[in-house]
Design a protein around this motif. Structure first.
Motif, PDB file in Angstrom:
ATOM      1  N   GLU A  84       2.700  18.657 -23.589  1.00 35.55           N
ATOM      2  CA  GLU A  84       1.736  19.617 -24.139  1.00 35.55           C
ATOM      3  C   GLU A  84       0.682  20.007 -23.103  1.00 35.55           C
ATOM      4  OE1 GLU A  84       2.077  17.616 -28.604  1.00 35.55           O
ATOM      5  OE2 GLU A  84       0.438  17.043 -27.255  1.00 35.55           O
ATOM      6  N   PRO A  85       0.879  21.125 -22.401  1.00 34.66           N
ATOM      7  CA  PRO A  85      -0.154  21.601 -21.480  1.00 34.66           C
ATOM      8  C   PRO A  85      -1.283  22.306 -22.232  1.00 34.66           C
ATOM      9  CG  PRO A  85       2.037  22.489 -20.947  1.00 34.66           C
ATOM     10  CD  PRO A  85       2.096  21.931 -22.329  1.00 34.66           C
ATOM     11  N   GLY A  86      -2.456  22.320 -21.600  1.00 40.39           N
ATOM     12  CA  GLY A  86      -3.531  23.194 -22.045  1.00 40.39           C
ATOM     13  C   GLY A  86      -3.508  24.446 -21.200  1.00 40.39           C
ATOM     14  N   ALA A  87      -4.683  24.913 -20.783  1.00 42.26           N
ATOM     15  CA  ALA A  87      -4.761  26.109 -19.945  1.00 42.26           C
ATOM     16  C   ALA A  87      -4.179  25.817 -18.567  1.00 42.26           C
ATOM     17  CB  ALA A  87      -6.217  26.558 -19.814  1.00 42.26           C
ATOM     18  N   VAL A  88      -3.280  26.686 -18.121  1.00 42.19           N
ATOM     19  CA  VAL A  88      -2.640  26.539 -16.810  1.00 42.19           C
ATOM     20  C   VAL A  88      -2.778  27.860 -16.063  1.00 42.19           C
ATOM     21  CG1 VAL A  88      -0.479  26.104 -15.586  1.00 42.19           C
ATOM     22  CG2 VAL A  88      -1.014  24.838 -17.675  1.00 42.19           C
TER      23      VAL A  88
ATOM     24  N   PHE B 140       2.110  32.980 -16.612  1.00 43.06           N
ATOM     25  CA  PHE B 140       2.468  33.019 -18.036  1.00 43.06           C
ATOM     26  C   PHE B 140       1.544  33.965 -18.786  1.00 43.06           C
ATOM     27  CE2 PHE B 140       1.919  31.319 -22.371  1.00 43.06           C
ATOM     28  CZ  PHE B 140       3.227  31.367 -22.814  1.00 43.06           C
ATOM     29  N   VAL B 141       0.223  33.819 -18.551  1.00 46.41           N
ATOM     30  CA  VAL B 141      -0.742  34.675 -19.238  1.00 46.41           C
ATOM     31  C   VAL B 141      -0.700  36.091 -18.670  1.00 46.41           C
ATOM     32  CG1 VAL B 141      -3.191  35.029 -19.734  1.00 46.41           C
ATOM     33  CG2 VAL B 141      -2.221  32.739 -19.855  1.00 46.41           C
TER      34      VAL B 141
ATOM     35  N   GLY C 110     -12.897  32.385 -20.115  1.00 46.69           N
ATOM     36  CA  GLY C 110     -13.719  31.302 -19.575  1.00 46.69           C
ATOM     37  C   GLY C 110     -12.952  30.006 -19.426  1.00 46.69           C
ATOM     38  N   SER C 111     -12.070  29.728 -20.379  1.00 47.91           N
ATOM     39  CA  SER C 111     -11.317  28.473 -20.325  1.00 47.91           C
ATOM     40  C   SER C 111     -10.339  28.453 -19.160  1.00 47.91           C
ATOM     41  CB  SER C 111     -10.570  28.230 -21.644  1.00 47.91           C
ATOM     42  OG  SER C 111      -9.447  29.095 -21.762  1.00 47.91           O
ATOM     43  N   TYR C 112      -9.805  29.621 -18.761  1.00 50.55           N
ATOM     44  CA  TYR C 112      -8.855  29.651 -17.659  1.00 50.55           C
ATOM     45  C   TYR C 112      -9.533  29.502 -16.305  1.00 50.55           C
ATOM     46  CZ  TYR C 112      -4.629  30.279 -20.296  1.00 50.55           C
ATOM     47  OH  TYR C 112      -3.562  30.047 -21.123  1.00 50.55           O
ATOM     48  N   GLY C 113     -10.873  29.548 -16.287  1.00 48.08           N
ATOM     49  CA  GLY C 113     -11.581  29.275 -15.044  1.00 48.08           C
ATOM     50  C   GLY C 113     -11.453  27.825 -14.615  1.00 48.08           C
ATOM     51  N   ASN C 114     -11.170  26.937 -15.568  1.00 50.37           N
ATOM     52  CA  ASN C 114     -11.015  25.505 -15.284  1.00 50.37           C
ATOM     53  C   ASN C 114      -9.599  25.031 -15.577  1.00 50.37           C
ATOM     54  OD1 ASN C 114     -13.833  25.027 -14.599  1.00 50.37           O
ATOM     55  ND2 ASN C 114     -14.269  25.342 -16.771  1.00 50.37           N
ATOM     56  N   ALA C 115      -8.636  25.936 -15.423  1.00 53.71           N
ATOM     57  CA  ALA C 115      -7.260  25.604 -15.772  1.00 53.71           C
ATOM     58  C   ALA C 115      -6.626  24.669 -14.746  1.00 53.71           C
ATOM     59  CB  ALA C 115      -6.439  26.889 -15.865  1.00 53.71           C
ATOM     60  N   GLN C 116      -5.602  23.941 -15.208  1.00 59.14           N
ATOM     61  CA  GLN C 116      -4.790  23.144 -14.295  1.00 59.14           C
ATOM     62  C   GLN C 116      -3.934  24.062 -13.428  1.00 59.14           C
ATOM     63  OE1 GLN C 116      -2.797  20.544 -17.375  1.00 59.14           O
ATOM     64  NE2 GLN C 116      -3.168  19.002 -15.796  1.00 59.14           N
TER      65      GLN C 116
ATOM     66  N   GLN D 243       0.413  14.680 -23.087  1.00 56.85           N
ATOM     67  CA  GLN D 243      -0.465  15.795 -22.740  1.00 56.85           C
ATOM     68  C   GLN D 243      -0.623  15.822 -21.216  1.00 56.85           C
ATOM     69  OE1 GLN D 243      -1.808  13.352 -25.143  1.00 56.85           O
ATOM     70  NE2 GLN D 243      -0.581  14.506 -26.619  1.00 56.85           N
ATOM     71  N   THR D 244      -0.898  17.008 -20.674  1.00 44.89           N
ATOM     72  CA  THR D 244      -0.916  17.146 -19.219  1.00 44.89           C
ATOM     73  C   THR D 244      -2.294  16.945 -18.598  1.00 44.89           C
ATOM     74  OG1 THR D 244      -1.315  19.538 -19.249  1.00 44.89           O
ATOM     75  CG2 THR D 244       0.993  18.792 -19.352  1.00 44.89           C
ATOM     76  N   SER D 245      -3.320  16.727 -19.421  1.00 44.68           N
ATOM     77  CA  SER D 245      -4.669  16.528 -18.888  1.00 44.68           C
ATOM     78  C   SER D 245      -5.523  15.783 -19.902  1.00 44.68           C
ATOM     79  CB  SER D 245      -5.336  17.867 -18.566  1.00 44.68           C
ATOM     80  OG  SER D 245      -5.601  18.598 -19.765  1.00 44.68           O
ATOM     81  N   GLU D 246      -6.648  15.276 -19.442  1.00 42.83           N
ATOM     82  CA  GLU D 246      -7.586  14.613 -20.342  1.00 42.83           C
ATOM     83  C   GLU D 246      -8.113  15.599 -21.380  1.00 42.83           C
ATOM     84  OE1 GLU D 246      -9.214  11.399 -21.969  1.00 42.83           O
ATOM     85  OE2 GLU D 246      -8.067  11.320 -20.101  1.00 42.83           O
TER      86      GLU D 246
END
Length: 280
Positions: free
Chosen positions: A182-186, A190-191, A221-227, A250-253
């Protein structure tokens, strides 16, 4: 023993590309598939740069076409004699809300993101039983937490999570491990591949425009800190190589904290409070 073989879908960019290179670096014969092999240049360049060009083979596979899936797997078995793992990564974003979407758009999101996973897994399972292999499926935090203006996409990812959670104990009885990642913002294409004209989208959104604008601002804003794709792909390789991979990774904390909102939310109020703030 022959080198282990993994087939990964959706490898032309992003997580899939990074996972294909990482799997090859880990010593796997990697079948990197994509719907349009003319888009393989970035992958092939990365393979050369990482010294793994000899372990990556590009093949065409459209997850919405069962005949193409079957033909691809037949080639893999004919050429390599085995399939040890399947990584379901191919997917397509779908931004919109129900009143502003056609039912055909909803069905398309389900076809790619859910039925494509089911069809590819269905075709691969007999070969994975033979090798005591594993199925690893890239879902999303959107498969655990429903998100505004992502109804169709999240519905498909929820369906994948439920399908795989149900399949896992059954597959285990025949020696096949099942894992969802389960990734979050990457930060990937894709986007970008949504090809969304934001001003036009807002102008066509009628009474939903204020909520959509708030959602877009929050999301950008969330994609500014994406993996990076490589960071998001690393847990896929962990699942690929672990002796006993867990069902859910999950892929991140951040992703762990985010999905925990749902997993510990017995009445649904915590998720509603969280996502309501995104559109106000």
């Amino acid at each position: 023993m022959s080198t282990k073989t993994v087939l990964i879908t959706g490898t032309s960019s992003g997580i899939g590309l990074a996972a294909a290179v990482a799997a090859a670096r880990a010593g796997w014969t990697t079948i990197a598939t994509m719907r349009d092999t003319a888009k393989a240049d970035a992958l092939l360049k990365a393979a050369v740069e990482n010294g793994v060009a000899d372990r990556i083979q590009v093949k065409r596979l459209d997850v919405t076409d069962s005949e193409v899936i079957a033909a691809c797997l037949d080639e893999v078995i004919a050429e390599h004699g085995r399939l040890d793992a399947l990584v379901n990564n191919a997917g397509a974003a779908q931004v919109g809300t129900l009143e502003l979407m056609s039912l055909d758009e909803v069905r398309t999101a389900m076809e790619v993101n859910f039925f494509g996973v089911v069809a590819t897994t269905h075709a691969a399972l007999p070969h994975l039983r033979a090798t005591q292999g594993r199925v690893i499926t890239v879902t999303s935090v959107g498969g655990v937490v429903g998100q505004p203006f992502n109804e169709a996409y999240c519905a498909a990812k929820f369906a994948v999570e439920g399908f795989m959670q149900s399949l896992a104990p059954v597959a285990a009885t025949v020696g096949v491990d099942v894992t969802v990642v389960e990734p979050g913002a990457v930060a990937s294409e894709f986007v970008t591949n949504i090809s969304l004209d934001i001003p036009a989208f807002l102008a066509a959104s009628g009474p939903y425009a204020p909520a959509l604008e708030a959602y877009i601002v929050r999301t950008q804003g969330s994609y500014g800190n994406a993996q990076t794709p490589a960071e998001a792909a690393a847990p896929i390789i962990d699942a690929l190589t672990a002796e006993h991979p867990p069902f859910r990774i999950q892929t991140s904390e951040w992703a762990r904290d985010f999905v925990a909102t749902t997993l510990a939310d017995l009445d649904g109020s915590a998720v509603q409070a969280l996502t309501t703030a995104w559109v106000r």
